[in-house]
Design a protein around this motif. Structure first.
Motif, PDB file in Angstrom:
ATOM      1  N   ALA A  95      37.992  96.882  21.786  1.00  0.00           N
ATOM      2  CA  ALA A  95      37.240  96.317  22.894  1.00  0.00           C
ATOM      3  C   ALA A  95      38.102  95.547  23.879  1.00  0.00           C
ATOM      4  O   ALA A  95      38.025  95.764  25.081  1.00  0.00           O
ATOM      5  N   ARG A  98      42.171  97.450  24.957  1.00  0.00           N
ATOM      6  CA  ARG A  98      42.024  98.676  25.751  1.00  0.00           C
ATOM      7  C   ARG A  98      41.353  98.401  27.085  1.00  0.00           C
ATOM      8  O   ARG A  98      41.720  98.974  28.102  1.00  0.00           O
ATOM      9  N   ARG A  99      40.359  97.506  27.096  1.00  0.00           N
ATOM     10  CA  ARG A  99      39.688  97.181  28.344  1.00  0.00           C
ATOM     11  C   ARG A  99      40.639  96.478  29.311  1.00  0.00           C
ATOM     12  O   ARG A  99      40.688  96.789  30.484  1.00  0.00           O
ATOM     13  N   ARG A 100      41.427  95.568  28.793  1.00  0.00           N
ATOM     14  CA  ARG A 100      42.346  94.842  29.671  1.00  0.00           C
ATOM     15  C   ARG A 100      43.486  95.735  30.144  1.00  0.00           C
ATOM     16  O   ARG A 100      43.934  95.619  31.271  1.00  0.00           O
ATOM     17  N   SER A 102      43.311  98.985  30.619  1.00  0.00           N
ATOM     18  CA  SER A 102      42.764  99.890  31.632  1.00  0.00           C
ATOM     19  C   SER A 102      42.532  99.150  32.935  1.00  0.00           C
ATOM     20  O   SER A 102      42.679  99.722  34.008  1.00  0.00           O
ATOM     21  N   GLY A 103      42.189  97.883  32.882  1.00  0.00           N
ATOM     22  CA  GLY A 103      42.012  97.085  34.077  1.00  0.00           C
ATOM     23  C   GLY A 103      43.321  96.813  34.785  1.00  0.00           C
ATOM     24  O   GLY A 103      43.375  96.698  36.010  1.00  0.00           O
TER      25      GLY A 103
END
Length: 106
Positions: A95, A98-100, A102-103
């Motif tokens: 969570a 990977r989210r950071r 991709s950001g």
């Protein structure tokens, strides 16, 4: 402009975002590396403790102190904490990181 207010009108019009009321800076982030190190250390410690207590419980006699029941409970508690460490690493990886990442690419 104070650091706790949105930078532009697009953020304030979004109904799913609530208005910031804290005093932390807009760029505040948690220390993900420290969290990963602590979770990994907990994983190793509780895996060894679970195996050690389980082995000690199976190799102890009926009259030994602590009893095999107490050692089994300790092994189960360490196993539950091991599961928490594994879940924390999974949530952290899936969570947060990977989210950071991709950001940061976009």
């Amino acid at each position: 402009m104070p650091p706790h207010e949105p930078r532009d009108d697009r953020q304030s019009r979004n109904p799913t975002r609530h208005r910031r009321t804290g005093t932390e800076p807009l760029t505040a982030r948690s220390d993900l590396v420290l969290r990963m190190v602590l979770s990994t250390a907990a994983l190793v410690v509780f895996a060894l403790a679970t195996a050690g207590f389980a082995w000690w419980a199976t190799s102890s006699s009926r009259d030994s102190s602590p009893s095999s029941t107490v050692l089994g409970v300790l092994a189960a508690v360490c196993g539950a904490l091991l599961l928490v460490a594994v879940l924390d690493l999974a949530v952290l990886d899936l969570a947060v990181i990977r989210r950071r990442r991709s950001g940061q690419r976009s």
